[in-house]
Design an enzyme around this catalytic site. Structure first.
Site, PDB file in Angstrom:
ATOM      1  CG  ASP A 153     -10.286 -14.997 -13.254  1.00 52.81           C
ATOM      2  OD1 ASP A 153      -9.773 -15.464 -12.230  1.00 52.81           O
ATOM      3  OD2 ASP A 153      -9.654 -14.785 -14.311  1.00 52.81           O
ATOM      4  N   GLY A 154     -10.221 -11.825 -12.000  1.00 48.46           N
ATOM      5  CA  GLY A 154      -9.414 -10.659 -12.321  1.00 48.46           C
ATOM      6  C   GLY A 154      -8.479 -10.863 -13.487  1.00 48.46           C
TER       7      GLY A 154
ATOM      8  CG  HIS B 221      -2.006  -1.107   1.035  1.00 45.85           C
ATOM      9  ND1 HIS B 221      -2.644  -1.694   2.098  1.00 45.85           N
ATOM     10  CD2 HIS B 221      -2.513  -1.701  -0.084  1.00 45.85           C
ATOM     11  CE1 HIS B 221      -3.501  -2.598   1.643  1.00 45.85           C
ATOM     12  NE2 HIS B 221      -3.439  -2.624   0.332  1.00 45.85           N
TER      13      HIS B 221
ATOM     14  CB  SER C 256      -5.561  -2.312  -3.134  1.00 47.68           C
ATOM     15  OG  SER C 256      -6.297  -3.475  -3.431  1.00 47.68           O
TER      16      SER C 256
ATOM     17  CD  GLU D 177     -12.545 -11.000  -4.356  1.00 52.98           C
ATOM     18  OE1 GLU D 177     -12.588 -12.235  -4.170  1.00 52.98           O
ATOM     19  OE2 GLU D 177     -11.476 -10.345  -4.377  1.00 52.98           O
TER      20      GLU D 177
ATOM     21  CG  ASP E  11      -2.967  -8.152  -3.652  1.00 53.06           C
ATOM     22  OD1 ASP E  11      -2.163  -9.039  -3.315  1.00 53.06           O
ATOM     23  OD2 ASP E  11      -3.673  -7.530  -2.846  1.00 53.06           O
TER      24      ASP E  11
ATOM     25  CG  HIS F 178      -6.619 -11.079  -7.719  1.00 57.82           C
ATOM     26  ND1 HIS F 178      -5.940 -10.702  -8.855  1.00 57.82           N
ATOM     27  CD2 HIS F 178      -6.900 -12.405  -7.856  1.00 57.82           C
ATOM     28  CE1 HIS F 178      -5.809 -11.753  -9.653  1.00 57.82           C
ATOM     29  NE2 HIS F 178      -6.383 -12.794  -9.076  1.00 57.82           N
TER      30      HIS F 178
END
Length: 285
Positions: free
Chosen positions: A142-143, A18, A99, A117, A168, A41
């Site tokens: 799905d990212g 971060h 995030s 997500e 991520d 994600h």
């Protein structure tokens, strides 16, 4: 490794990720033209450090809590601590920003954010958190697949020349996750070659990541930078001893800005054997 984020929110890996994320946002917003951010994600976007999951591990005590106590004067760390304070002023003293929240905090009214997500319950909470923010579009999907669908980015007739993709993943597939992430980065670069891409990854034993680093150096990016923070010696394969970020197409002089930040994080969060690494895999010509 099953990295369910509620158990690890605010730990040393979150701190590194971060701090760097906000520094990338700072570079993006230094120019007036709008930018786009994709969080592949995203999790639930906001966490409670007094919740059952976070209390079960207590990892935030050696992450955000220790950093707040030390309060290094490094500008990037101060920016991060200010963002955590802003989150807690809105959501309570035990809140910790994920995030997506940090992207929403750091970017501007003219910028756009897509947060993906896959887990249905997490996606539902994420959607609730940002229902009132028109800049943030939440995608229950799905990212990795989202890179094909959402890049190159556009909003209506508007196209974005600048921006950031944060990858991520939970690393449930352990080392095999790197192959998925590298393939996604290659796809993303093909679709949006001028974008910045940041891949977060856990470190148990650094030598196990040599194949990943070699493969990352071959990605078709103009430049590739590694930032890694080990909070203890990587002498045990049974725990996460540190984490890192692969930054593709980083901002100009980002290495110069981040080197003292990494050193400050090592001093503040490190145990005996702690180390920090900043290495160019490829520098821009």
């Amino acid at each position: 490794m099953n990295y369910r984020h509620a158990f690890h929110a605010g730990n040393h890996a979150d701190v590194l990720k971060h701090v760097v994320l906000l520094a990338l946002c700072e570079a993006l917003t230094a120019k007036p033209s709008p930018c786009f951010a994709l969080d592949t994600h995203a999790g639930r976007g906001l966490y409670k450090l007094d919740g059952e999951a976070a209390q079960a591990t207590g990892e935030a005590q050696d992450g955000i809590a220790r950093l707040q106590a030390e309060a290094p004067r490094d500008p990037a760390i101060q920016r991060y601590l200010a963002a955590v304070r802003a989150c807690r002023s809105q959501h309570g003293g035990a809140a910790y920003p994920g995030s997506p929240w940090l992207l929403g905090h750091a970017l501007r009214e003219t910028d756009r954010i897509a947060a993906c997500e896959l887990h249905p319950e997490e996606a539902a909470v994420l959607k609730q958190h940002f229902a009132a923010d028109p800049r943030i579009a939440v995608h229950a999907r799905d990212g990795y697949a989202a890179l094909k669908a959402l890049l190159p980015p556009k909003h209506g007739a508007q196209k974005f020349a600048r921006g950031l993709v944060l990858i991520d993943p939970p690393f449930e597939a352990q080392l095999a996750e790197f192959d998925l992430a590298l393939a996604a980065l290659k796809e993303g670069l093909a679709r949006w070659p001028q974008g910045m891409f940041a891949l977060w990854y856990p470190i148990k034993q650094g030598r196990a990541l040599h194949p990943f680093r070699r493969a990352a150096a071959k990605l078709p990016a103009k430049s590739a930078l590694l930032l890694e923070l080990l909070v203890r010696a990587d002498d045990s394969p049974l725990r996460m001893n540190g984490s890192g970020l692969l930054i593709l197409n980083p901002p100009w002089q980002f290495d110069v800005a981040m080197r003292p930040t990494l050193d400050a994080l090592r001093r503040a969060l490190g145990e005996p054997g702690a180390s920090a690494r900043l290495e160019w895999l490829r520098e821009a010509a």
